[in-house]
Motif scaffolding. Structure first.
Motif, PDB file in Angstrom:
ATOM      1  N   ALA A 218       0.842  -1.196   0.000  1.00 18.90           N
ATOM      2  CA  ALA A 218       0.000   0.000   0.000  1.00 18.90           C
ATOM      3  C   ALA A 218       0.875   1.244   0.000  1.00 18.90           C
ATOM      4  N   PHE A 219       0.581   2.182  -0.897  1.00 16.20           N
ATOM      5  CA  PHE A 219       1.377   3.415  -0.916  1.00 16.20           C
ATOM      6  C   PHE A 219       0.564   4.616  -1.375  1.00 16.20           C
ATOM      7  N   THR A 220      -0.746   4.579  -1.113  1.00 14.75           N
ATOM      8  CA  THR A 220      -1.579   5.728  -1.465  1.00 14.75           C
ATOM      9  C   THR A 220      -1.248   6.930  -0.586  1.00 14.75           C
ATOM     10  N   ASP A 221      -1.068   6.682   0.707  1.00 18.83           N
ATOM     11  CA  ASP A 221      -0.761   7.785   1.617  1.00 18.83           C
ATOM     12  C   ASP A 221       0.558   8.435   1.231  1.00 18.83           C
ATOM     13  N   ARG A 222       1.521   7.572   0.907  1.00 21.42           N
ATOM     14  CA  ARG A 222       2.835   8.114   0.540  1.00 21.42           C
ATOM     15  C   ARG A 222       2.717   9.048  -0.650  1.00 21.42           C
ATOM     16  N   SER A 223       1.926   8.667  -1.646  1.00 17.83           N
ATOM     17  CA  SER A 223       1.863   9.508  -2.847  1.00 17.83           C
ATOM     18  C   SER A 223       1.272  10.880  -2.505  1.00 17.83           C
ATOM     19  N   LEU A 224       0.304  10.905  -1.595  1.00 16.65           N
ATOM     20  CA  LEU A 224      -0.256  12.211  -1.198  1.00 16.65           C
ATOM     21  C   LEU A 224       0.730  13.013  -0.361  1.00 16.65           C
ATOM     22  N   LEU A 225       1.368  12.333   0.589  1.00 18.58           N
ATOM     23  CA  LEU A 225       2.317  13.008   1.472  1.00 18.58           C
ATOM     24  C   LEU A 225       3.457  13.624   0.666  1.00 18.58           C
ATOM     25  N   GLU A 226       3.882  12.893  -0.363  1.00 18.33           N
ATOM     26  CA  GLU A 226       4.995  13.389  -1.172  1.00 18.33           C
ATOM     27  C   GLU A 226       4.560  14.469  -2.139  1.00 18.33           C
ATOM     28  N   GLY A 248      -1.551  19.351  16.936  1.00 22.06           N
ATOM     29  CA  GLY A 248      -1.727  18.222  16.042  1.00 22.06           C
ATOM     30  C   GLY A 248      -0.443  17.431  15.885  1.00 22.06           C
ATOM     31  N   PHE A 249      -0.596  16.156  15.577  1.00 22.95           N
ATOM     32  CA  PHE A 249       0.576  15.307  15.328  1.00 22.95           C
ATOM     33  C   PHE A 249       0.385  14.570  14.022  1.00 22.95           C
ATOM     34  N   ILE A 250       1.465  14.476  13.262  1.00 23.81           N
ATOM     35  CA  ILE A 250       1.443  13.576  12.117  1.00 23.81           C
ATOM     36  C   ILE A 250       2.402  12.442  12.465  1.00 23.81           C
ATOM     37  N   TYR A 251       1.853  11.235  12.559  1.00 23.88           N
ATOM     38  CA  TYR A 251       2.683  10.070  12.876  1.00 23.88           C
ATOM     39  C   TYR A 251       3.023   9.393  11.562  1.00 23.88           C
ATOM     40  N   ILE A 252       4.281   9.500  11.171  1.00 29.31           N
ATOM     41  CA  ILE A 252       4.655   9.001   9.849  1.00 29.31           C
ATOM     42  C   ILE A 252       5.789   7.997   9.977  1.00 29.31           C
ATOM     43  N   ARG A 253       5.724   6.977   9.185  1.00 27.38           N
ATOM     44  CA  ARG A 253       6.747   5.930   9.279  1.00 27.38           C
ATOM     45  C   ARG A 253       8.081   6.465   8.757  1.00 27.38           C
ATOM     46  N   SER A 254       9.160   6.094   9.431  1.00 27.51           N
ATOM     47  CA  SER A 254      10.453   6.650   9.039  1.00 27.51           C
ATOM     48  C   SER A 254      10.960   6.058   7.730  1.00 27.51           C
ATOM     49  N   GLU A 255      10.260   5.027   7.224  1.00 30.02           N
ATOM     50  CA  GLU A 255      10.654   4.473   5.920  1.00 30.02           C
ATOM     51  C   GLU A 255      10.241   5.392   4.767  1.00 30.02           C
ATOM     52  N   TYR A 256       9.627   6.518   5.078  1.00 28.28           N
ATOM     53  CA  TYR A 256       9.179   7.454   4.041  1.00 28.28           C
ATOM     54  C   TYR A 256      10.003   8.747   4.088  1.00 28.28           C
ATOM     55  N   PRO A 257      11.310   8.681   3.816  1.00 28.64           N
ATOM     56  CA  PRO A 257      12.135   9.879   3.998  1.00 28.64           C
ATOM     57  C   PRO A 257      11.711  11.059   3.130  1.00 28.64           C
ATOM     58  N   LEU A 258      11.298  10.789   1.894  1.00 25.95           N
ATOM     59  CA  LEU A 258      10.924  11.891   1.012  1.00 25.95           C
ATOM     60  C   LEU A 258       9.630  12.560   1.494  1.00 25.95           C
ATOM     61  N   ALA A 259       8.700  11.736   1.944  1.00 22.21           N
ATOM     62  CA  ALA A 259       7.450  12.292   2.470  1.00 22.21           C
ATOM     63  C   ALA A 259       7.731  13.146   3.706  1.00 22.21           C
ATOM     64  N   ILE A 260       8.646  12.682   4.547  1.00 19.36           N
ATOM     65  CA  ILE A 260       8.989  13.435   5.760  1.00 19.36           C
ATOM     66  C   ILE A 260       9.625  14.766   5.383  1.00 19.36           C
ATOM     67  N   GLU A 261      10.528  14.712   4.401  1.00 25.94           N
ATOM     68  CA  GLU A 261      11.189  15.944   3.947  1.00 25.94           C
ATOM     69  C   GLU A 261      10.150  16.934   3.415  1.00 25.94           C
ATOM     70  N   ASN A 262       9.266  16.434   2.557  1.00 24.31           N
ATOM     71  CA  ASN A 262       8.277  17.328   1.957  1.00 24.31           C
ATOM     72  C   ASN A 262       7.303  17.881   2.994  1.00 24.31           C
ATOM     73  N   LEU A 263       6.936  17.042   3.950  1.00 27.72           N
ATOM     74  CA  LEU A 263       6.043  17.507   5.016  1.00 27.72           C
ATOM     75  C   LEU A 263       6.708  18.594   5.856  1.00 27.72           C
ATOM     76  N   ASN A 264       7.969  18.360   6.201  1.00 26.74           N
ATOM     77  CA  ASN A 264       8.675  19.347   7.015  1.00 26.74           C
ATOM     78  C   ASN A 264       8.760  20.692   6.305  1.00 26.74           C
ATOM     79  N   ILE A 265       9.073  20.639   5.008  1.00 26.18           N
ATOM     80  CA  ILE A 265       9.139  21.880   4.237  1.00 26.18           C
ATOM     81  C   ILE A 265       7.772  22.569   4.252  1.00 26.18           C
ATOM     82  N   ALA A 266       6.730  21.778   4.011  1.00 28.20           N
ATOM     83  CA  ALA A 266       5.382  22.354   3.943  1.00 28.20           C
ATOM     84  C   ALA A 266       4.966  22.942   5.289  1.00 28.20           C
ATOM     85  N   LEU A 267       5.264  22.227   6.380  1.00 26.96           N
ATOM     86  CA  LEU A 267       4.884  22.734   7.710  1.00 26.96           C
ATOM     87  C   LEU A 267       5.579  24.066   7.990  1.00 26.96           C
TER      88      LEU A 267
END
Ligand SMILES: Cc1cc2nc3c(=O)[nH]c(=O)nc-3n(C[C@H](O)[C@H](O)[C@H](O)COP(=O)(O)O)c2cc1C
Lengths: 554, 213
Positions: A218-226, A248-267
């Motif tokens: 499953a990777f639908t969430d990842r595609s949106l997060l990224e 608020g908290f976003i609990y994101i798996r650390s296996e998604y480094p690009l999503a984490i990067e993009n989220l941090n930038i957006a936040l």
């Protein structure tokens, strides 16, 4: 940039962002999602940047539009010429022929397998034509690192409406009327859940985004997060306003480094512009979001385990009640939703509940995202109206089964879901009909099986996964799944004995009813559904010592 | 006051109690393993499951964690409940059939042998010791490591924990004698499960030493 203090300032900024984004511009859109990166998009990007150096061409990196199989994807605007499987050796030809002379490079076009014809533009690709992209409409169209792109596409307009034109109760009523159901698995009505949390006594409340996405395949969430993190953030702020949460908290798996990067930038961008933090858009509403990274345990996607993990405790679920809306994070009322649920909110607020509920079935409204993998021509992410048939999903959007093989079944909902065989291909996909068939909507992950897939082996694979991921707190899940896996392994090794199928079935039923959390309660689903639809395969293994698909003990 | 029925018996009780507590007060038997009066309910062993009749159909819940509510209709001995208790008992026998307490517990739900095979161990992972150490003693000198069927109760890093105050509460609450204090008269004691040796000292809570001085 100065913080936005009023909705008018946001509107004015939007106008300037739109002008910046100028649609008639010569532009190369390069997918920079995880799938395309794995296929070499970053080399293509570097080569393109060097090659266009100084010319009046913009290069835009985007998130994943979903057509992962054909990556790396490069789209030439304004004509929207869609190039597939681009490598560095195509770069000069793209610059000289397409950008220079306006010629289309036919070898880079997608060829429609149904008629052998090349497809030139993005909007003509059968992959997209069979979709209805409401949550994912901007995936692949904007640069997720540029808040200006999101703003230009009506970003944070719904937030401004929610803050200035709606009451918190009004926000919740709108979401209730939309009939949005949670996209993380159980399909609970989102607005109703918000209302529980709003009504729960307490000044301190939390909203949480579940971005743990632990289902294999499953990777639908990842595609949106990224691809569009701002939409998720906007949804959370609106929800927090409705519920009365301050944190608020976003609990994101650390296996998604690009999503984490993009989220941090957006936040950070949202905070800089006064869209997050104190006094949002000058409305007096305070709300902030923090990221928390998961450490690779599937069970931490379960809401109570997830909250324990945020608190720094071992990721183990606890019995409900109390529900998170009563006692959640640090004992405070909390509301947790999946990434896709949060991302659905801005358009519901902007366009209204009726618009959202205009598609779907009687009890399941809106569109749903699915990721498809396995024996399928177009693995990737799609968004379709709820209620289309499995056949449309797998054969139109998914492009059917490769190598001329025949479709056997689809595992819906990953290790907690079930398989659906070919005779149900015309079933409309919604929460109820999937549950009736022994599967679940789950988080939208599909694994497609063809004639060469052994269903017993597939059940064993998922059982192995859940058995390993069981936290072990309760007996049925801790030992029941272990014994089930032992029996399945024996059957797959040709050592099944008379009575094994019955023992397996009995154990499966008890693990399902007796386990503490959703993991144990759903872990037997792959076994139970394959026993229901493919019992003959189990019997062939046990009694005839034969694997009909020739997968086991070759 | 609230009113509920358990096995068709009408019961009046005050709010804030679990179904298990209410049942026990009314002499209705429900088997338990991980439950202990002195500890917070855990819901781990699943032996105390009961079935609720609700407007949306029946629902199976752990009676130790589920609050008794007004108007509730509870059944403690349905076919579903019996079957799940028996399977849990069979799994327990496969793990610790050599422990008399486990055999008695299994027999109480009508189970005397097991079709399953599991790696044997005296510890059945009810976590009473870990919870007692945390909730009663306030030390957390032991905890649970690993997950799934690899779970174990261990002191941090499997070595003697400086947090252990030698109060022996863990030994007292262990239902299977998986934690035993050996050689009490010696100047050191060995907790076999953890292969670690503690120099004997006074319990830091009550200052009682094991040989009485
Ligand atoms: C074992 C297990 C894993 C789960 N993993 C996820 C996950 O990765 N993402 C998710 O959104 N929900 C997951 N869920 C469901 C959550 O517990 C919860 O129902 C969901 O986040 C609620 O959001 P929704 O109402 O928007 O669907 C999981 C549930 C279980 C039992």
């Amino acid at each position: 940039m100065k913080k936005l203090d009023t909705p008018q300032e946001l509107d004015a900024w939007r106008e300037s962002c739109k002008n910046e984004l100028d649609h008639d511009r010569l532009r190369l859109r390069v997918c920079d999602g995880t799938g395309c990166r794995a296929l070499g998009s970053q080399h293509v990007l570097t080569a393109l940047r060097q090659a266009v150096n100084g010319n009046n061409v913009e290069i835009m990196t985007t998130g994943c539009p979903g057509f992962c199989e054909q990556g790396p994807l490069v789209t030439v605007d304004p004509q929207q010429i869609a190039y597939q499987q681009v490598t560095t050796k195509h770069v000069h030809k793209i610059i000289s022929d397409t950008l220079g002379k306006g010629e289309v490079i036919s070898e880079l076009l997608y060829v429609d397998p149904s008629n052998g014809q090349p497809v030139t533009t993005e909007s003509e690709l059968p992959y997209y034509k069979s979709q209805m992209r409401r949550v994912t409409d901007l995936n692949g169209q904007i640069d997720p690192h540029q808040i200006e792109h999101y703003i230009a596409h009506k970003g944070y307009m719904a937030l401004s409406k929610a803050l200035y034109d709606m009451s918190p109760d009004g926000i919740i009523e709108e979401v209730i009327r939309s009939q949005l159901r949670g996209r993380g698995g159980a399909g609970f009505p989102t607005g109703v859940k918000w209302k529980f949390c709003r009504q729960s006594p307490g000044d301190e409340k939390y909203v949480i985004c579940n971005a743990d996405e632990g289902n294999p395949g499953a990777f639908t969430d990842r595609s949106l997060l990224e691809a569009n993190p701002h939409r998720i953030i906007e949804g959370m702020i609106i929800g927090a306003r409705g519920i009365g949460a301050t944190e608020g908290f976003i609990y994101i798996r650390s296996e998604y480094p690009l999503a984490i990067e993009n989220l941090n930038i957006a936040l950070n961008q949202a905070r800089e512009h006064g869209l997050l933090g104190k006094n949002i858009l000058g409305s007096g509403f305070d709300f902030n979001i923090q990221l928390r990274l998961g450490a690779g345990a599937f069970v931490c996607g379960e809401e109570t385990a997830l909250m324990a993990s945020i608190e720094g405790k071992p990721g183990e679920p606890r019995p409900r009640p109390p529900f998170p809306a009563q006692e959640g994070l640090w004992g405070k009322p909390s509301n947790i939703n999946n990434v896709k649920s949060w991302a659905s909110i801005p358009s519901i607020i902007a366009n209204g509940a009726e618009w959202f509920a205009g598609v779907g079935t009687e009890k399941s409204k809106g569109t749903a995202m699915f990721s498809m993998v396995g024996k399928i021509n177009n693995p990737g992410v799609v968004e379709v109206p709820i209620g289309i048939s499995l056949r449309e999903l797998i054969f139109d959007a998914g492009g059917g089964i490769p190598d001329g093989k025949s479709f056997k079944a689809v595992q819906f909902g990953g290790p907690l879901g079930g398989c659906i065989p070919a005779q149900y291909l015309d079933t409309p996909i919604d929460y109820e009909s999937l549950t009736d068939l022994g599967a679940t909507m789950g988080s939208g992950g599909l694994v497609v099986a063809d004639e060469s897939t052994c269903m017993v082996d597939l059940a064993r694979y998922f059982m192995n996964f859940t058995q390993e991921e069981s936290c072990g707190q309760c007996i049925p899940c801790r030992w029941g799944t272990k014994v089930m896996l032992d029996i399945l392994t024996r059957i797959c090794n040709g050592q099944g004995e008379k009575g094994d199928i019955e023992t397996l079935e009995q154990l499966a039923n008890t693990v399902k009813t007796a386990s503490l959390c959703g993991l144990g309660q759903a872990a037997p689903n792959p076994v139970l559904s394959s026993l229901r639809h493919f019992r003959d395969e189990y019997e062939a293994h046990v009694y005839d010592k034969r694997c009909p698909s020739k997968v086991c003990w070759k | 006051m609230i009113t509920l029925t358990i096995n068709d018996k009408t019961i009046h009780t005050q709010v804030g109690r679990s179904i298990l507590e209410v049942a026990r007060d009314n002499a209705i038997w429900i088997p338990t393993l991980c439950y202990h009066e002195a500890l917070k309910p855990y819901g781990g062993c699943r032996l105390c499951l009961v079935e609720l009749e609700t407007p949306r159909g029946s629902r199976v819940v752990s009676s130790c964690t589920f609050p008794a509510e007004d108007g509730m209709v509870v059944h403690t001995n349905t076919k579903t409940i019996q079957q799940s208790r028996q399977i849990v008992a069979q799994l327990l026998l496969a793990r610790a059939g050599h422990v008399p307490f486990i055999r008695e517990l299994a027999a109480s739900v009508g189970v005397n042998d097991t079709p399953y095979t599991l790696p044997q161990d005296t510890c059945v992972l009810c976590a009473r010791c870990v919870r007692a150490c945390q909730e009663i003693v306030g030390m957390s000198a032991i905890s649970i490591a690993n997950r799934g069927s690899d779970r174990v109760v261990v002191p941090p890093f499997k070595i003697s924990s400086a947090d252990c105050i030698e109060c022996t509460t863990c030994v007292l609450v262990c239902p299977t004698d998986a934690i035993t204090l050996d050689d009490i008269t010696d100047s050191s004691r060995t907790v076999h499960e953890w292969q670690s040796e503690y120099a004997r000292g006074a319990c830091r809570l009550c200052e009682y030493t094991l040989n009485g001085n």
